[in-house]
Write a protein that holds these residues in place. Structure first.
Motif, short mmCIF file in Angstrom:
data_model
loop_
_atom_site.label_atom_id
_atom_site.label_comp_id
_atom_site.label_asym_id
_atom_site.label_seq_id
_atom_site.Cartn_x
_atom_site.Cartn_y
_atom_site.Cartn_z
N LEU A 44 -2.35 -12.20 4.53
CA LEU A 44 -2.41 -11.96 3.08
C LEU A 44 -3.78 -11.45 2.66
O LEU A 44 -3.88 -10.63 1.74
CB LEU A 44 -2.06 -13.25 2.33
CG LEU A 44 -0.59 -13.68 2.42
CD1 LEU A 44 -0.42 -15.12 1.93
CD2 LEU A 44 0.29 -12.74 1.60
N ASN A 45 -4.82 -11.92 3.33
CA ASN A 45 -6.17 -11.42 3.06
C ASN A 45 -6.23 -9.92 3.33
O ASN A 45 -6.80 -9.16 2.54
CB ASN A 45 -7.17 -12.17 3.93
CG ASN A 45 -8.59 -11.68 3.70
OD1 ASN A 45 -9.21 -11.93 2.68
ND2 ASN A 45 -9.13 -10.96 4.69
N TRP A 46 -5.65 -9.51 4.47
CA TRP A 46 -5.66 -8.09 4.78
C TRP A 46 -4.78 -7.32 3.80
O TRP A 46 -5.15 -6.21 3.39
CB TRP A 46 -5.19 -7.84 6.22
CG TRP A 46 -4.98 -6.37 6.49
CD1 TRP A 46 -3.83 -5.76 6.86
CD2 TRP A 46 -5.95 -5.32 6.37
NE1 TRP A 46 -4.01 -4.41 6.97
CE2 TRP A 46 -5.31 -4.10 6.67
CE3 TRP A 46 -7.30 -5.30 6.02
CZ2 TRP A 46 -5.96 -2.88 6.65
CZ3 TRP A 46 -7.96 -4.07 5.99
CH2 TRP A 46 -7.30 -2.89 6.31
N GLU A 47 -3.64 -7.86 3.39
CA GLU A 47 -2.78 -7.17 2.42
C GLU A 47 -3.53 -6.90 1.12
O GLU A 47 -3.39 -5.83 0.51
CB GLU A 47 -1.52 -8.00 2.14
CG GLU A 47 -0.50 -7.97 3.26
CD GLU A 47 0.74 -8.77 2.93
OE1 GLU A 47 0.98 -9.04 1.72
OE2 GLU A 47 1.47 -9.14 3.86
N PHE A 48 -4.34 -7.88 0.70
CA PHE A 48 -5.13 -7.70 -0.53
C PHE A 48 -6.12 -6.54 -0.37
O PHE A 48 -6.17 -5.63 -1.19
CB PHE A 48 -5.88 -8.99 -0.86
CG PHE A 48 -6.92 -8.81 -1.94
CD1 PHE A 48 -6.55 -8.73 -3.27
CD2 PHE A 48 -8.27 -8.70 -1.61
CE1 PHE A 48 -7.50 -8.55 -4.27
CE2 PHE A 48 -9.23 -8.51 -2.60
CZ PHE A 48 -8.85 -8.44 -3.94
N HIS A 49 -6.92 -6.60 0.69
CA HIS A 49 -7.93 -5.55 0.90
C HIS A 49 -7.28 -4.19 1.12
O HIS A 49 -7.76 -3.17 0.62
CB HIS A 49 -8.84 -5.92 2.07
CG HIS A 49 -9.82 -6.99 1.73
ND1 HIS A 49 -11.01 -6.74 1.08
CD2 HIS A 49 -9.79 -8.34 1.93
CE1 HIS A 49 -11.67 -7.87 0.91
NE2 HIS A 49 -10.95 -8.86 1.41
N HIS A 50 -6.17 -4.18 1.87
CA HIS A 50 -5.48 -2.92 2.14
C HIS A 50 -5.00 -2.27 0.84
O HIS A 50 -5.10 -1.05 0.67
CB HIS A 50 -4.29 -3.18 3.07
CG HIS A 50 -3.52 -1.94 3.41
ND1 HIS A 50 -2.42 -1.54 2.69
CD2 HIS A 50 -3.69 -1.01 4.39
CE1 HIS A 50 -1.93 -0.41 3.21
NE2 HIS A 50 -2.69 -0.08 4.23
N ALA A 51 -4.49 -3.09 -0.08
CA ALA A 51 -4.00 -2.54 -1.35
C ALA A 51 -5.10 -1.83 -2.12
O ALA A 51 -4.86 -0.81 -2.77
CB ALA A 51 -3.41 -3.67 -2.20
N LEU A 52 -6.32 -2.34 -2.02
CA LEU A 52 -7.44 -1.74 -2.75
C LEU A 52 -8.06 -0.55 -2.03
O LEU A 52 -8.61 0.35 -2.66
CB LEU A 52 -8.52 -2.79 -3.03
CG LEU A 52 -8.11 -3.96 -3.93
CD1 LEU A 52 -9.30 -4.87 -4.18
CD2 LEU A 52 -7.53 -3.47 -5.27
#
Length: 212
Positions: free
Chosen positions: A128-136
């Motif tokens: 989920l941490n990567w999903e957050f950064h990936h979205a940005l």
């Protein structure tokens, strides 16, 4: 030549082994015997070898001898290098992405944050941490940069998980993430870069604190 079926099996095996490492089922230094893994994951040797190779590239697995492998043990020097590279590359990706970010990107980032608030499993928190950064970062459109950052994120997530900092600092991380998201929504480039830089520095400091 790897068939499409073997490629799919390798990707599935990679995800499953990564989860077993990040949730603590497989511990640092533990041997990863191909015969046992093949039986446990119901996958043949060829895709399993590709999975272990992918995980070695992420820093989660290291080769032992000719055919052996084991779960890697985080090296302080390597962890330092990982975060130094992240501090250089992630602000670059964010700066490139900011002019192109949309409400949909912000919504995806917020969904990842909301899911993380209710999550306690280290491997899922890492994802989920990567999903957050990936979205940005994704709106930057810089595919090579994104692939490199993803590899760095996955490798440093291993160190964060082993140090338990990914769980222990989850509330602090959530606040830092939401501050970064708000800066992006406001198209505040300087503020967003400052938030991201501080977030990465604090994450690295927490790993160091857990190691001592």
């Amino acid at each position: 030549m790897v068939s499409d079926t073997e490629k799919t099996q390798a990707e599935m095996a990679t995800d499953r082994i990564r989860t077993l490492i990040l949730n603590g089922t497989y511990r640092p230094g533990q041997p990863l015997r191909q015969e046992a893994l093949s039986a446990h994951l119901h996958v043949s040797r060829t895709p399993l070898r590709h999975a272990l190779q992918s995980l070695a590239e992420e820093g989660l697995v290291e080769a032992v001898g000719f055919k052996g492998a084991r779960v890697a043990e985080p090296d302080p020097g390597i962890v330092h290098d990982l975060f130094e590279m992240r501090l250089l590359l992630e602000p670059l990706a964010l700066k490139s992405a900011l002019p192109h970010q949309t409400k949909l990107d912000f919504a995806k980032a917020e969904m990842a944050l909301d899911a993380a608030d209710a999550e306690g499993d280290p491997s899922k928190l890492s994802e989920l941490n990567w999903e957050f950064h990936h979205a940005l970062y994704r709106p930057s459109g810089r595919q090579t940069l994104m692939k490199t950052i993803e590899q760095l994120n996955r490798a440093s997530a291993f160190a964060e998980t082993i140090a338990r900092s990914i769980v222990v600092r989850s509330e602090k991380s959530a606040a830092e993430h939401r501050e970064l998201l708000e800066a992006c929504r406001n198209a505040d480039e300087d503020g967003a870069i400052a938030c991201l830089t501080e977030h990465l520095q604090l994450a690295y400091q927490d790993i160091q604190n857990k190691e001592h």
